[in-house]
Design a protein around this motif. Structure first.
Motif, short mmCIF file in Angstrom:
data_model
loop_
_atom_site.label_atom_id
_atom_site.label_comp_id
_atom_site.label_asym_id
_atom_site.label_seq_id
_atom_site.Cartn_x
_atom_site.Cartn_y
_atom_site.Cartn_z
N ASN A 1 0.83 -1.01 0.34
CA ASN A 1 0.15 0.14 0.01
C ASN A 1 0.75 1.34 -0.11
OD1 ASN A 1 -2.67 1.35 0.20
ND2 ASN A 1 -2.66 1.35 2.18
N GLN A 2 1.38 1.54 -1.17
CA GLN A 2 2.26 2.62 -1.17
C GLN A 2 2.38 3.13 -2.63
OE1 GLN A 2 6.37 0.75 -1.02
NE2 GLN A 2 6.24 -0.35 -2.60
N LYS A 3 2.79 4.32 -2.91
CA LYS A 3 2.98 5.09 -4.06
C LYS A 3 4.14 5.91 -4.00
CE LYS A 3 0.19 8.88 -6.40
NZ LYS A 3 0.08 8.60 -7.57
N PRO A 4 4.97 5.67 -4.94
CA PRO A 4 4.75 4.71 -6.02
C PRO A 4 5.21 3.21 -5.51
CG PRO A 4 6.96 5.79 -6.48
CD PRO A 4 6.22 6.54 -5.16
N GLY A 5 4.98 2.47 -6.49
CA GLY A 5 5.47 1.17 -6.31
C GLY A 5 4.59 -0.08 -5.92
N LYS A 6 3.25 0.13 -5.97
CA LYS A 6 2.08 -0.69 -5.36
C LYS A 6 2.27 -2.26 -6.02
CE LYS A 6 -2.08 -0.78 -6.98
NZ LYS A 6 -3.26 -0.09 -7.42
N PRO A 7 2.56 -2.38 -7.16
CA PRO A 7 2.64 -3.76 -7.75
C PRO A 7 3.90 -4.43 -7.25
CG PRO A 7 2.70 -2.41 -9.50
CD PRO A 7 2.62 -1.49 -8.35
N LEU A 8 4.69 -4.10 -6.27
CA LEU A 8 6.03 -4.53 -5.99
C LEU A 8 5.86 -5.94 -5.61
CD1 LEU A 8 9.19 -4.56 -5.16
CD2 LEU A 8 8.49 -3.61 -2.84
N ASN B 1 -5.38 6.76 -0.33
CA ASN B 1 -4.83 6.32 0.97
C ASN B 1 -3.77 5.32 0.78
OD1 ASN B 1 -5.31 5.64 3.74
ND2 ASN B 1 -6.87 4.25 3.26
N ARG B 2 -2.60 5.87 0.44
CA ARG B 2 -1.51 4.95 0.30
C ARG B 2 -0.14 5.67 1.04
NH1 ARG B 2 -0.16 3.14 -5.68
NH2 ARG B 2 -1.59 4.16 -6.58
N ALA B 3 0.43 5.10 1.71
CA ALA B 3 1.88 5.50 1.94
C ALA B 3 2.70 6.26 0.89
CB ALA B 3 2.78 4.69 2.80
N GLY C 1 7.56 -1.41 -13.58
CA GLY C 1 8.26 -0.80 -14.66
C GLY C 1 8.54 0.83 -14.70
N ASN C 2 7.48 1.29 -14.05
CA ASN C 2 7.75 2.92 -14.00
C ASN C 2 8.91 3.05 -13.20
OD1 ASN C 2 5.45 3.93 -15.08
ND2 ASN C 2 4.10 3.04 -13.47
N PRO C 3 9.90 3.78 -13.98
CA PRO C 3 11.22 4.14 -13.65
C PRO C 3 11.30 4.76 -12.13
CG PRO C 3 11.08 4.56 -15.90
CD PRO C 3 9.55 4.29 -15.41
N ALA C 4 10.54 5.63 -11.96
CA ALA C 4 10.77 6.34 -10.40
C ALA C 4 10.33 5.39 -9.42
CB ALA C 4 10.00 7.55 -10.26
N ALA C 5 9.22 4.40 -9.78
CA ALA C 5 8.68 3.44 -8.74
C ALA C 5 9.89 2.38 -8.50
CB ALA C 5 7.49 3.01 -9.34
N ALA C 6 10.30 1.91 -9.73
CA ALA C 6 11.39 1.03 -9.55
C ALA C 6 12.64 1.30 -8.66
CB ALA C 6 12.00 0.58 -10.94
N ASN D 1 4.99 11.91 -9.97
CA ASN D 1 4.21 10.69 -10.91
C ASN D 1 5.76 9.39 -10.94
OD1 ASN D 1 3.86 9.01 -13.44
ND2 ASN D 1 2.62 10.87 -13.98
N SER D 2 5.08 8.30 -11.12
CA SER D 2 5.89 7.08 -10.75
C SER D 2 6.83 7.07 -12.03
CB SER D 2 5.07 5.88 -10.36
OG SER D 2 4.26 5.62 -11.38
N SER D 3 6.56 7.64 -13.10
CA SER D 3 7.43 7.71 -14.22
C SER D 3 8.60 8.74 -14.28
CB SER D 3 6.41 7.97 -15.45
OG SER D 3 6.00 9.26 -15.65
O1 MOO Z 1 2.75 2.04 -7.69
MO1 MOO Z 1 2.39 2.97 -9.15
O2 MOO Z 1 2.10 4.29 -8.38
O3 MOO Z 1 2.38 4.14 -10.69
O4 MOO Z 1 4.25 3.19 -8.82
#
Ligand code: MOO
Ligand SMILES: Nc1nc2c(c(=O)[nH]1)N[C@H]1C(S)=C(S)[C@@H](COP(=O)(O)OP(=O)(O)OC[C@H]3O[C@@H](n4cnc5c(N)ncnc54)[C@H](O)[C@@H]3O)O[C@H]1N2
Length: 393
Positions: free
Chosen positions: A269-276, A335-337, A291-296, A356-358
């Motif tokens: 439950n986080q932003k970015p990086g939800k599907p970790l 409602n995400r960290a 895949g989104n670079p900033a999330a990665a 943005n997570s990209s």
């Molecule tokens: O979980 Mo993401 O918010 O696009 O990185």
């Protein structure tokens, strides 16, 4: 969906130092981690040592001494001083056992062989005791010590030339996506330049992983399955980028399941990086980063970095955090960290526009992530915020 705190705990519990060592020359071991305690083969210093240029004395309670000789650094002779006698001595020289004080020359006056003290001399001052730093047979440095320049110099000062250090886990990076093109090539409509492999290799290089194996796979189930199977059998740690969300062409989770990778968590439950995704197959560790670079990169810092540090034998694998006063307003409406790209300076933090997570651009300007737990709301100027300093740059 689990929380950030739960995910961090699960990673910590499920990673342990690698049980393999390599022999290294001390001089080549900068950045490595000691695999076992190192005992000192000698006393350090190996003799009572002068810390000053001056005079070694056998105290007699007076302020007047007879100079009977001289010892300089490297000398092997050992004059015997009777009470009331002194020798000329220099920094680093061995102090005779019969000398019980050492006075710096600025606090003396000399007339031929007669030495006069200009101020009171305290017993044993300016004498480094035998084995002051470490005694022969004692632990010089503990297992888990990070071999900095100082640590390497200390071991060398004890005459140690060879040590056991933790082997580094081997790492494969897998990037997924039909749209990815190597920089330098023509970019057709719908394509983007691949940057996650370059980003992760650069981050890993900072951690002294110089032989990371890079793999690319298209959004195709069979190819993904085949490649992941291969890298999981060949490497200790697998970092996958992309293909981990819920789209029809996201095959990573399904392939990992098919290969028998135990899923320890999927989705935080986080932003970015939800599907970790984090999983294990026997001793092999798998992170599937969004895949989104900033999330990665955010997930790399928060989860992968501590895991790698722990696997490498580091005793301290935690992230460096600080409290900072926010210089920005920032509205949070999910409602995400949040891990917000930010600039931290002297107790203050500026949360950057463009979260943005990209957005690698913002990441490239940042030096920290402001962490806002899922229970906190929006941030206002002067609020106290926790920041995670980038562990590598
Ligand atoms: O979980 Mo993401 O918010 O696009 O990185
Ligand atoms: N219906 C839903 N869609 C999405 C969800 C969701 O919950 N439901 N989650 C979104 C979130 S949040 C994220 S994060 C992304 C993660 O998607 P994937 O991990 O499957 O990544 P891709 O789709 O493969 O790529 C996402 C994005 O990143 C670019 N990319 C991928 N690899 C690279 C690379 N090596 N170098 C540079 N850029 C890369 C890719 O082109 C995409 O633009 O899913 C959301 N969707």
């Amino acid at each position: 969906m689990i929380s950030v705190e739960q995910a961090i705990d699960i990673v910590r519990i499920n990673t342990k130092p690698i049980a393999a060592f390599e022999l290294k020359k001390v001089k080549d071991a900068y950045g490595d981690i000691l695999f076992e305690d190192v005992l000192s083969p000698i006393n350090m210093p190996p003799f009572r040592q002068s810390a000053m240029d001056g005079y070694a004395l056998h105290l007699n309670g007076s302020d007047s001494y007879r100079i009977i000789g001289e010892v300089k650094a490297g000398d092997g002779h050992h004059p015997i001083l009777k009470p009331g006698e002194a020798i000329r001595i220099f920094t680093g020289a061995p102090v005779p056992d019969t000398a019980n004080a050492l006075v710096m020359q600025e606090k003396t006056a000399v007339d031929d062989t007669r030495l006069k003290l200009k101020s009171e001399v305290v017993q044993n001052e300016n004498i480094r005791p035998l084995g002051e730093q470490v005694l022969k047979g004692q632990t010089a440095l503990n297992k888990g010590t990070h071999l900095t320049a100082a640590a390497i110099a200390f071991l060398t000062s004890l005459g140690i030339t060879d040590i056991k250090v933790y082997k580094k886990p081997t790492i494969a990076v897998v990037v997924t996506g039909n749209e990815l093109v190597e920089a330098g090539q023509h970019l057709a409509y719908g394509q983007i330049y691949e940057s996650n492999a370059t980003m992760l290799s650069a981050a890993l290089k900072c951690l002294e992983y110089n032989n990371v194996s890079i793999h690319k796979v298209s959004d195709d189930y069979k190819s993904t399955l085949h490649l992941l199977n291969q890298v999981i059998s060949d490497y200790d740690v697998i970092l996958i980028s992309g293909g981990i969300s819920v789209g029809d062409y996201d095959f990573v989770e399904k392939a990992l399941d098919e290969i028998g990778v135990e899923q320890l968590f999927y989705k935080v439950n986080q932003k970015p990086g939800k599907p970790l995704f984090f999983g294990k197959k026997e001793s092999k560790t798998v992170f599937a980063l969004p895949g989104n670079p900033a999330a990665a990169l955010s997930c790399f810092y928060v989860y992968v970095y501590p895991a790698l540090q722990k696997m490498r034998g580091h005793l301290d694998f935690s992230l460096t955090k600080a409290k900072a006063i926010s210089k920005s307003n920032f509205t949070i409406n999910v409602n995400r960290a949040q891990f917000l790209k930010a600039i931290y300076t002297n107790g203050e933090v500026e949360i950057l526009d463009g979260q943005n997570s990209s957005m690698l651009h913002t990441f490239a300007l940042a030096n920290a992530l402001a962490y806002v737990p899922e229970t906190s709301g929006s941030i206002k100027i002067n609020d106290m915020v926790e920041v995670i300093l980038f562990p590598i740059n």
